[in-house]
Design an enzyme around this catalytic site. Structure first.
Site, PDB file in Angstrom:
ATOM      1  N   CYS A  44      -1.772   8.806   3.152  1.00  0.00           N
ATOM      2  CA  CYS A  44      -1.497   8.336   1.788  1.00  0.00           C
ATOM      3  C   CYS A  44      -2.617   8.690   0.823  1.00  0.00           C
ATOM      4  O   CYS A  44      -2.392   8.811  -0.379  1.00  0.00           O
ATOM      5  CB  CYS A  44      -1.255   6.832   1.799  1.00  0.00           C
ATOM      6  SG  CYS A  44      -2.536   5.895   2.644  1.00  0.00           S
TER       7      CYS A  44
ATOM      8  N   GLU B 247       0.893  -1.167   0.000  1.00  0.00           N
ATOM      9  CA  GLU B 247       0.000   0.000   0.000  1.00  0.00           C
ATOM     10  C   GLU B 247       0.923   1.207   0.000  1.00  0.00           C
ATOM     11  O   GLU B 247       1.597   1.489   0.982  1.00  0.00           O
ATOM     12  CB  GLU B 247      -0.923  -0.039   1.219  1.00  0.00           C
ATOM     13  CG  GLU B 247      -2.112   0.904   1.105  1.00  0.00           C
ATOM     14  CD  GLU B 247      -1.823   2.269   1.689  1.00  0.00           C
ATOM     15  OE1 GLU B 247      -1.530   3.192   0.883  1.00  0.00           O
ATOM     16  OE2 GLU B 247      -1.871   2.416   2.910  1.00  0.00           O
TER      17      GLU B 247
END
EC number: 1.2.1.3
Length: 501
Positions: free
Chosen positions: A303, A269
């Site tokens: 993120c 990720e």
């Protein structure tokens, strides 16, 4: 219907003493093989909180041996009922609830998170993740398959084995539980490397894991640096899977190391430069607030940050005005203090990178509406910054900033904004704001992103898969799909004398 009242936020623990600074292997605390330690800083004060044992390849080897032993056929962990694995995860969640104040204080002090957010969000989300995956433990099913011939066929979902888990510094506790929960629910054993900037909550969790009753070797935690401890995990021949959350640059190195070693399974990720699209028919107040939170929450160190904000031409000027007004309301300071709503960036390297990108925005012709520099003389603080008149080729419109910097761009048509939104190597998340259902469905379908929010932002339920397209990663965290990332699918076919329907 009114929303449920938020629980009151207590004061942080005063004079918190850090109890756990050693490497955790086989439910025991160890000094590093090298006898090295590294400092852990408070990013708001730049002061050293404590020194932690610095694990490297030798320590990772010890941890992997313990994890492998715990995964052996016939071990207490392998023979344990699946429902008992779930009970242990729920017990761990209960212990987190008991220590909520300590964990929140530690997360605020070490990771720079606003204390109220750490208490109400980070610890809460972490507890819910463990509870969710605890519920899955005895519901991981195979299938029987009506295959041709006198063959009885069924599938099993089995644990992969020893899993390496590399945790980022921006969500130390949350991502720890997002990775630990599914791995243990499925019956794996783990070697965890927390980020060198933020190892403290992971090490406290180690003490809770032992207290909860997990067998020795099931969870092992090795603090250390990325190139040494992280590199050892990625390239280890006896680790069966690695899961990493962090930058795309490091994710590439991990995938390469996995391929060059034993072709271990990889879940990544990674970074993002997420578009947030606001159409003229959107609820303006709501869109301004969601877009604001989408890029300023946790100082922009998320993120999925809404770091490319596209606003339709007819409402652009008003949207910029309101966004600047909102950004100017922040009170910066030590995140443990009451009334503070923006803390520091994690370290000097990130702080300087953000300031450098802000300078590039000024030089390349974006209009600086507010902020644009360092705040204060101590700590890694950056002023809340808003740029307007941003164009797609500017660095601030292309590169992941990971800071409290909002870029507002103008668009004229739906087709145009879809093309521009997708013109990136990233594909983690996106947002769409409109009251038009047709627009919402058309745009959300066209966007190349693993998570698309419509008329909201930052909603990441633990029940739903989360992960990226393109260079934002491989695989998924959370939900049923995130669970299966920690299983191998085996087919068993056995000959029988006669098949009957």
């Amino acid at each position: 219907m009114s929303s449920p009242a938020q629980p009151a936020v207590p004061a942080p623990l005063a004079n918190l003493k850090i109890q756990h600074t050693k490497i955790f292997i086989n439910n025991e605390w160890h000094d590093s093989v090298s006898s090295k330690k590294f400092p852990v800083l408070n990013p708001a004060t730049e002061e050293v909180i404590c020194h932690v044992e610095e694990g490297d390849k030798a320590d990772v080897d010890k941890a992997v041996k313990a994890a492998r032993q715990a995964f052996q056929i016939g071990s207490p962990w392998r023979t344990m009922d699946a429902s008992e694995r779930g009970r242990l995860l729920n017990k761990l969640a209960d212990l987190m609830e008991r220590d909520r104040l300590l964990l929140a204080t530690m997360e605020s002090m070490n990771a720079g998170k606003v204390f109220a957010h750490a208490y109400l969000l980070d610890v809460e989300i972490s507890i819910k993740a463990l509870q969710y995956f605890a519920g899955w433990a005895d519901k991981i099913h195979g299938q029987t398959i009506p295959s041709d011939g006198n063959i009885f066929t069924y599938t099993r979902r089995e644990p992969i084995g020893v899993c390496g888990q590399i945790i980022p510094w921006n969500g130390p506790l949350i991502i720890f539980t997002w990775k630990l929960g599914p791995a243990l629910s499925c019956g794996n054993t783990v070697v965890v490397k927390p980020a060198e900037q933020t190892p403290l909550t992971a090490l406290h969790m180690a003490s809770l894991i032992k207290e909860a009753g997990f067998p020795p070797g099931v969870v092992n935690i090795v603090p250390g640096y990325g190139p040494t401890a992280g590199g050892a995990i990625s390239s280890h021949m006896d680790i069966d899977k690695v899961s990493f959350t962090g930058s795309t640059e490091v994710g590439k190195l991990i995938k390469e190391a996995a391929g060059k070693s034993n072709l271990k399974r990889v879940t990544l990720e990674l970074g993002g430069k997420s578009p947030c699209i606001v159409f003229a028919d959107a609820d303006l107040d709501s869109a301004v607030e969601f877009a604001h939170q989408g890029v300023f929450f946790h100082q922009g160190q998320i993120c999925v940050a809404a770091s490319r904000l596209f606003v339709e031409e007819s409402i652009y000027d008003e949207f910029v005005r309101r966004s600047v007004e909102r950004a100017k309301k922040y009170i910066l300071g030590n995140p443990l203090n009451s009334g503070i709503n923006q803390g520091p960036q994690i370290d000097k390297e990130q702080h300087n990178k953000i300031l450098g990108l802000i300078e590039s925005g000024k030089k390349e012709g974006a209009k600086l509406e507010c902020g644009g520099g360092r705040w204060g003389n101590k700590g890694f603080f950056v002023q809340p910054t808003v740029f307007s008149n941003v164009t797609d080729e500017m660095r601030i419109a292309k590169e992941e900033i990971f800071g409290p910097v909002q870029q507002i761009m103008k668009f004229k048509s739906m087709d145009d904004v879809i093309k521009r939104a997708n013109n990136t190597t990233y594909g983690l998340a996106a947002g769409v704001f409109t009251k038009d259902l047709d627009k919402a469905i058309t745009v959300s379908s066209a966007l190349q992103a693993g998570m698309v929010w419509v008329n909201c932002y930052l909603a990441v339920p633990v029940q739903c898969p989360f992960g990226g397209f393109k260079m934002s990663g491989n695989g998924r965290e959370l939900g049923e799909h995130g669970l299966y990332e920690y299983t191998e699918l085996k087919t068993v076919a056995m000959q029988i004398s006669q098949k009957n329907s």
